[in-house]
Enzyme design. Structure first.
Site, mmCIF file in Angstrom:
data_model
loop_
_atom_site.group_PDB
_atom_site.id
_atom_site.type_symbol
_atom_site.label_atom_id
_atom_site.label_comp_id
_atom_site.label_asym_id
_atom_site.label_seq_id
_atom_site.Cartn_x
_atom_site.Cartn_y
_atom_site.Cartn_z
ATOM 1 N N HIS A 193 0.792 -1.233 0.000
ATOM 2 C CA HIS A 193 0.000 0.000 0.000
ATOM 3 C C HIS A 193 0.815 1.269 0.000
ATOM 4 C CE1 HIS A 193 -4.012 -1.800 0.858
ATOM 5 N NE2 HIS A 193 -3.281 -2.746 1.415
ATOM 6 N N LYS A 247 -8.118 14.098 5.001
ATOM 7 C CA LYS A 247 -7.338 12.857 4.978
ATOM 8 C C LYS A 247 -6.322 12.975 6.110
ATOM 9 C CE LYS A 247 -6.152 13.930 0.617
ATOM 10 N NZ LYS A 247 -6.461 12.733 -0.124
ATOM 11 N N ARG A 248 -5.557 11.901 6.377
ATOM 12 C CA ARG A 248 -4.505 12.022 7.385
ATOM 13 C C ARG A 248 -3.603 13.205 7.039
ATOM 14 N NH1 ARG A 248 -4.136 8.031 11.635
ATOM 15 N NH2 ARG A 248 -2.067 8.873 12.033
ATOM 16 N N LYS A 292 1.015 14.522 1.565
ATOM 17 C CA LYS A 292 -0.344 14.827 1.099
ATOM 18 C C LYS A 292 -0.542 16.329 0.884
ATOM 19 C CE LYS A 292 -2.272 10.754 3.468
ATOM 20 N NZ LYS A 292 -3.002 9.951 2.460
ATOM 21 N N THR A 348 -8.310 6.752 -1.728
ATOM 22 C CA THR A 348 -9.653 6.212 -1.934
ATOM 23 C C THR A 348 -10.675 7.314 -1.680
ATOM 24 O OG1 THR A 348 -9.467 5.343 0.308
ATOM 25 C CG2 THR A 348 -9.248 3.770 -1.491
ATOM 26 N N LYS A 407 -14.375 8.544 -3.519
ATOM 27 C CA LYS A 407 -15.636 8.844 -2.824
ATOM 28 C C LYS A 407 -16.172 10.207 -3.251
ATOM 29 C CE LYS A 407 -13.754 6.049 0.846
ATOM 30 N NZ LYS A 407 -12.904 6.056 2.054
HETATM 31 O O1 CKZ Z 1 -3.505 2.693 1.831
HETATM 32 C C1 CKZ Z 1 -4.624 3.128 1.051
HETATM 33 C C2 CKZ Z 1 -4.141 3.923 -0.147
HETATM 34 C C3 CKZ Z 1 -3.273 5.083 0.304
HETATM 35 C C4 CKZ Z 1 -2.161 4.577 1.212
HETATM 36 C C5 CKZ Z 1 -2.754 3.790 2.365
HETATM 37 C C6 CKZ Z 1 -1.694 3.243 3.268
HETATM 38 O O2 CKZ Z 1 -1.432 5.684 1.700
HETATM 39 O O3 CKZ Z 1 -2.751 5.736 -0.821
HETATM 40 O O4 CKZ Z 1 -5.261 4.405 -0.856
HETATM 41 C C7 CKZ Z 1 -5.406 1.894 0.639
HETATM 42 O O5 CKZ Z 1 -4.736 1.170 -0.323
HETATM 43 N N1 CKZ Z 1 -1.752 3.173 4.606
HETATM 44 C C8 CKZ Z 1 -0.601 2.617 5.027
HETATM 45 N N2 CKZ Z 1 0.140 2.357 3.997
HETATM 46 N N3 CKZ Z 1 -0.521 2.745 2.889
HETATM 47 C C9 CKZ Z 1 -0.256 2.369 6.419
HETATM 48 C C10 CKZ Z 1 -1.250 2.372 7.367
HETATM 49 C C11 CKZ Z 1 -0.961 2.145 8.713
HETATM 50 C C12 CKZ Z 1 0.347 1.903 9.075
HETATM 51 C C13 CKZ Z 1 1.330 1.906 8.149
HETATM 52 C C14 CKZ Z 1 1.069 2.132 6.801
HETATM 53 C C15 CKZ Z 1 0.881 1.657 10.377
HETATM 54 C C16 CKZ Z 1 2.225 1.490 10.266
HETATM 55 C C17 CKZ Z 1 2.631 1.638 8.816
HETATM 56 C C18 CKZ Z 1 0.219 1.594 11.580
HETATM 57 C C19 CKZ Z 1 0.978 1.331 12.739
HETATM 58 C C20 CKZ Z 1 2.333 1.150 12.647
HETATM 59 C C21 CKZ Z 1 2.954 1.229 11.399
#
Ligand code: CKZ
Length: 816
Positions: A361, A552-553, A558, A660, A664
Site C-alpha cells: 500500500h 485525509k490524514r 499529502k 480512496t 468517494k
Molecule cells: O492505503 C490506502 C491507499 C493510500 C495509502 C494507504 C496506506 O497511503 O494511498 O489508498 C489503501 O490502499 N496506509 C498505510 N500504507 N498505505 C499504512 C497504514 C498504517 C500503518 C502503516 C502504513 C501503520 C504502520 C505503517 C500503523 C501502525 C504502525 C505502522
C-alpha cells in the site's frame, strides 16, 4: 403509502424494540429515552441479521469451497446501524417504528459511536472489501484485532491537536458478538529446541513459552439485500488461566494480577502511526497474536472437511495480506506445517507460496516495516529460525540464477545486514507469496520498476495491479440519500450493486431540468454540512460558496501545506484588490496527525492560525473562510463528502499509492483538483480530462528535479506572491504571540530543500485554482461536469476490485 405487509413489520418491529428495552436492557420503556430506544432498535435489527448470518455461515460449512481470508491489522467499518437496516431493506419500516415512539431515525443514528479500529485508507479499504465480498457472495472472512482503544479522538485546543483515548467499548457494543467459549492459545518467547523424531529426523519444537488466549469476537458484515452475511472475526487478548493459576499459587498475588493485565495489553490499543512503524515490541506481539489465532481457525476449518493431505490446502484456503502487517503469517504457516504437521520443508514451502498473496500500500521508505532480528528472535525464536532458513533457500536460488551478483543478493535478502540486523517484512511477503499487487496502476508500475525492481527481475509474473475501489453502498447510497434518490429516479435502483449503470446518467448531463435537480440536491447537502459546522464549531458558513475540501490524514506528502499556501495567496489577492469579484470559497480541512509527527502537528496549528486570521478579517468576509473540522472519521466523512464541490487530491506525484477519498468525492459529484498520482490518474481518464483539474509535476519530473538539484530558493526569489506568503508565515503574521512558531515549516520548504516539492508545484496549483474559480462561476458548465464525474465513476466500485482479486488472485468464484 404503506403496504399491509409493511404495517405488519412496523408493528412487529415496535414490539421487538419494546421487548428488548424491557427484557434485554432491563429498562422501562416509559418515559421513552433516546439511548434506550436506540439500543432497543439495534437489538431488533441485530436479531433479523443474526438469522441470515447463521444461514450464510452454515452454507459455507456445508460446501467445500475455497475461502478467502482477508487479514488486516486495521478495519474502519464506520457506524453499523444504518448499514444493517439498508442491507436488510427495512429502512422505511424502521423510520416509521421509531417515529411512532417520537424519535427520528437520523437522530438515533447519531447515538452510535464510530469503531475507529484503523488509521485511514488502508483500514477503510479492508471494510469496503468485506462489504463487497458480502454483496458479491465471495466466500470469505475478515480477520483482525478487537482493540479496546481505537484511533485517538482528536480535539483542537488553541489550534493544536490534542489526543484523547477512544474507549469505544466502554459501553458494550451491540454489534460485537463475544465468543467467550471460543479461545485459542497463542505462545510467545521461550526457545527453539532441537530433537530427533522416531525416524531419526532432526526436528524443532518451540518450548518454555508464555501463553496468551485469544477470544473470538465476531462482527456481521451484510451484503446488500441478498441474505448473505460475511463474518469479521476480531481477536481480543485474555490472560491464560494456567499461567494465572501458576502465579497465584506461588503466592505473588499482586505480581500475578500485574502479569495478567500485561498480557491483556496486547489488544489494548491501535498504533496511530500511519506510515511510520516504530519497531515496538507490543506492535510485533499484536501482529503475531492475531496471526497465530487466525491460523488456528483456518486449520480447524480445513481439517473439518476431512482432508487427507495438506497438498489440497491451497485449493481450499487463500490468504490476502493487507500490507506487511500480518506477514509473520508466512513463518507461522511454515512452522505449523513443518513442526506440527511433519511436512518436509519443500512441501511446506510450496503450500505457503500457493496460499499467500500480498498487497503493498505504500512506497514511502519510512513505512516499509522492518523488525530488529534480535527482537523478533526474542519474541518468536522459532519463527526467526524459520525466516533465516527461508532466506537461505531464497538466496541460494538467487545465486544460482545470477552467479556473481553479490549486489543483487544483498539487495534482495530478507535480512538487512546492518547493525542491528533487520528483518525486511516486505521481502518476506514477496518471497512467500504467489502474487504481489499494488493498489493503482501507477503505484503498481512504481513497485515493478523502482521499489521492488530486483524482485521483478527474479519473478516478473508475481507482480500485478488491482486498483482500489470503494463500496457504493456506504459511499453513495447511505451517505447521500438525496442524490441516490435523484439518480434512481432516472436510471432505476440497480446501480447500488452494479455501479457501471451510472453511465446511464451521461445523457442527463446536458439536461437543464435534470441539472436543476442536481443543483438542488447538492445545495441541500451543503446546507446540512453548514448546519453541522455551526453546531460543532459555532461557525456560520455560507452554502452558496465553493466548498473546497481537503480531508485525509495529515502528512507532508499529502501537502495540506500547499493548500494553505493557496489560501494565504487568495487572502492577499482579495485584500490587495478591493472591489474585484472573486468566487467566494470555504476551504475545509480535517484529518489526524500521528501523535509523534511534529511537522504534521505544526501544520494543523498553521491551518488553525490562518483560519483565525482569515475568518476574523472583515476585508475578506463573505469571500473566504477556512474551517478545520476536528476528529475526522468515517461518519464525519459521510457528512462532508456529499457536500463537496472541489476535492483536493494534491499529493506529490509518486507518493500516494492510490487514495480512496478521491474516489468517494468524484462518485458524489465533486470535481477534483489533483496531481497525476495514485488512482487520480485513472479517475481522470475515466471522467474525462476536461472534467478534472490537473496540475503539478509528474512522478518522472519529480524524480528528475530531485536528482538534478532542485532549488526552492530560486522559486522564492522569482515569485513576489510566493515570497510574500512565505514571509508572512515565517515572520509571525499568523502567530503574533510567537513569531517563530512556524519557522520549522518554512525551514522545510527552503533551507531543507522542500522534499515534497510544495514550492515546485505552487504556481501551477494557484493558476489551476484560478481556473476552478472561473469554472464554478459558470453554474451550468460546473453542473454538467459534476454529473459526468458521477456518471463515469462506476469502475471505482469495490465490487469491481473484489471480483478482480477473486478471479485473478484468489481463484474463487462467487457463490450462486
Ligand atoms: O492505503 C490506502 C491507499 C493510500 C495509502 C494507504 C496506506 O497511503 O494511498 O489508498 C489503501 O490502499 N496506509 C498505510 N500504507 N498505505 C499504512 C497504514 C498504517 C500503518 C502503516 C502504513 C501503520 C504502520 C505503517 C500503523 C501502525 C504502525 C505502522
Amino acid at each position: 403509502m404503506m403496504t399491509a405487509n409493511q404495517e405488519l413489520t412496523v408493528q412487529t418491529l415496535k414490539d421487538d424494540i419494546q421487548r428488548h428495552i424491557a427484557l434485554t436492557l432491563g429498562s422501562d420503556p416509559y418515559p421513552p429515552r433516546k439511548d434506550r430506544y436506540y439500543l432497543g432498535l439495534c437489538r431488533s435489527v441485530r436479531d433479523r441479521l443474526l438469522a441470515k448470518w447463521l444461514e450464510t455461515q452454515r452454507g459455507y460449512y456445508d460446501s467445500i469451497t475455497k475461502r478467502v481470508y482477508y487479514m488486516s491489522l486495521e478495519f474502519l467499518p464506520g457506524r453499523f446501524l444504518m448499514n444493517y437496516i439498508q442491507a436488510l431493506g427495512i429502512e422505511e419500516e424502521c423510520r416509521q417504528a421509531v417515529r411512532d415512539f417520537g424519535f427520528d431515525l437520523d437522530d438515533l443514528e447519531e447515538e452510535e459511536w464510530n469503531p475507529g479500529l484503523g488509521n485511514g485508507g488502508l483500514g477503510r479499504l479492508a471494510s469496503c472489501y468485506l462489504d463487497s465480498m458480502a454483496t458479491c457472495k465471495i466466500p470469505g472472512y475478515g480477520y483482525g484485532i478487537l482493540y479496546d482503544y481505537g484511533i485517538f479522538y482528536q480535539t483542537i485546543v488553541n489550534g493544536y491537536q490534542q489526543e484523547c483515548a477512544d474507549n469505544w467499548l466502554r459501553q458494550d457494543s451491540p454489534w460485537v458478538l463475544k465468543r467467550g467459549h471460543f479461545m485459542s492459545k497463542v505462545s510467545f518467547y521461550g526457545r527453539s529446541e532441537v530433537y530427533f523424531d522416531s525416524a531419526g529426523q532432526e526436528r524443532f519444537r518451540w518450548v518454555d513459552t508464555e501463553a496468551v488466549m485469544a477470544m473470538a469476537c465476531d462482527v456481521m458484515v451484510p451484503g446488500y439485500q441478498n441474505g448473505n452475511v460475511v463474518n469479521m472475526r476480531l481477536w481480543k487478548a485474555i490472560s491464560s488461566r494456567d499461567f494465572e493459576l501458576e502465579q497465584f499459587n506461588q503466592g505473588d498475588y499482586i505480581g500475578a494480577v500485574q502479569a495478567k493485565v500485561e498480557t491483556e495489553n496486547i489488544s489494548k490499543v491501535l498504533y496511530p502511526n500511519d506510515h511510520s512503524p516504530h519497531g515496538k515490541e507490543l506492535r510485533l506481539k499484536q501482529q503475531y497474536f492475531f496471526v497465530a489465532a487466525t491460523f488456528q481457525d483456518i486449520l480447524r476449518r480445513f481439517r473439518k472437511n476431512n482432508y487427507s493431505s495438506f497438498d489440497c490446502f491451497p485449493s481450499q484456503v487463500t490468504v490476502q495480506l493487507n500490507d506487511t502487517h500480518p506477514a509473520i503469517s508466512i513463518a507461522e504457516l511454515m512452522r505449523l506445517l513443518i513442526d506440527e504437521e511433519s511436512l518436509s520443508w519443500d512441501t511446506a514451502w510450496t503450500i505457503c507460496q500457493q496460499t499467500f498473496a500480498y498487497t503493498n500500500h505504500t512506497v514511502l521508505p519510512e513505512a516499509l516495516e522492518t523488525w530488529s532480528a534480535d527482537l523478533l528472535g526474542h519474541i518468536l525464536p522459532r519463527h526467526m529460525q524459520i525466516i533465516f532458513e527461508i532466506n537461505h533457500h531464497f538466496l541460494e536460488d538467487v545465486r544460482h540464477r545470477f552467479p556473481g551478483r553479490v549486489d543483487l543478493v544483498r539487495g534482495l535478502s530478507i535480512i538487512g545486514e546492518g547493525h542491528p540486523k533487520t528483518v525486511r517484512m516486505a521481502h518476506l511477503a514477496i518471497v512467500g507469496s504467489h502474487t504481489v499487487n499494488g493498489v493503482a496502476a501507477l503505484h503498481s508500475q512504481i513497485i515493478k520498476t523502482k521499489l521492488f525492481r530486483d524482485f521483478n527481475l527474479l519473478y516478473s509474473d508475481k507482480f500485478t495491479n488491482v486498483t482500489n475501489g470503494v463500496t457504493p453502498r456506504r459511499w453513495l447510497f447511505q451517505c447521500n440519500p438525496a442524490l441516490s434518490n435523484l439518480i434512481s429516479s432516472v436510471i432505476g435502483p440497480n446501480w447500488v450493486t452494479n455501479l457501471e449503470e451510472l453511465q446511464g446518467l451521461v445523457p442527463y448531463a446536458q439536461d437543464l431540468e435534470f441539472q436543476k435537480k442536481w443543483q438542488r440536491v447538492r445545495r441541500l447537502n451543503k446546507k446540512l454540512l453548514a448546519r453541522y459546522v455551526l453546531r460543532k464549531l459555532g461557525l456560520g458558513i455560507n452554502p452558496s460558496t465553493l466548498f473546497d475540501v481537503h480531508v485525509k490524514r495529515i502528512h507532508e506528502y499529502k501537502r495540506q501545506l500547499l493548500n494553505i499556501l493557496h489560501v494565504v495567496t487568495l487572502y492577499n489577492r482579495i485584500r490587495q484588490q478591493p472591489g474585484v469579484s472573486f468566487t467566494p470559497r470555504t476551504v475545509f480541512f480535517a484529518g489526524k496527525a500521528a501523535p509523534g509527527y511534529f511537522q504534521a502537528k505544526l501544520i494543523i496549528k498553521l491551518i488553525n492560525s490562518v483560519a483565525q486570521v482569515v475568518n476574523a478579517d472583515p476585508q475578506v468576509s463573505g469571500m473566504l473562510n477556512v474551517v478545520f473540522l476536528p476528529n475526522y472519521c468515517v461518519s464525519q466523512a459521510e457528512k462532508i463528502i456529499p457536500a463537496t464541490d472541489l476535492s483536493e487530491q494534491i499529493s506529490t506525484a509518486g507518493m500516494e499509492a492510490s487514495g480512496t477519498g478521491n474516489m468517494k468525492f468524484a462518485i458524489n459529484g465533486a470535481l477534483t483538483i489533483g496531481t497525476l498520482d495514485g488512482a487520480n490518474v485513472e479517475i481522470r481518464q475515466a471522467v474525462g480530462e476536461e472534467n478534472f483539474f490537473l496540475f503539478g509535476h509528474t512522478e518522472e519530473e519529480v524524480e528528475r528535479l530531485r536528482s538534478n538539484g532542485y532549488n526552492p530558493w530560486q522559486l522564492y526569489e522569482e515569485s513576489v506572491e510566493l515570497r510574500k506568503v512565505l514571509d508572512m508565515i515565517a515572520t509571525g503574521y499568523f502567530s503574533p504571540e510567537a513569531p517563530d512558531l512556524f519557522k520549522p515549516i518554512v525551514d522545510a520548504l527552503l533551507p531543507q530543500g522542500d522534499y515534497y516539492m510544495v514550492l515546485a508545484d505552487y504556481e501551477h496549483y494557484v493558476d489551476t485554482q484560478f481556473a476552478v474559480s472561473e469554472a464554478y462561476a459558470d453554474t451550468e458548465q460546473w453542473t454538467r461536469m459534476s454529473i459526468l464525474n458521477t456518471a463515469r465513476m462506476g469502475y471505482f466500485s469495490s465490487d469491481r476490485s473484489v471480483l478482480d482479486y477473486a478471479q485473478n488472485i484468489w481463484k474463487v468464484a462467487p457463490l450462486l
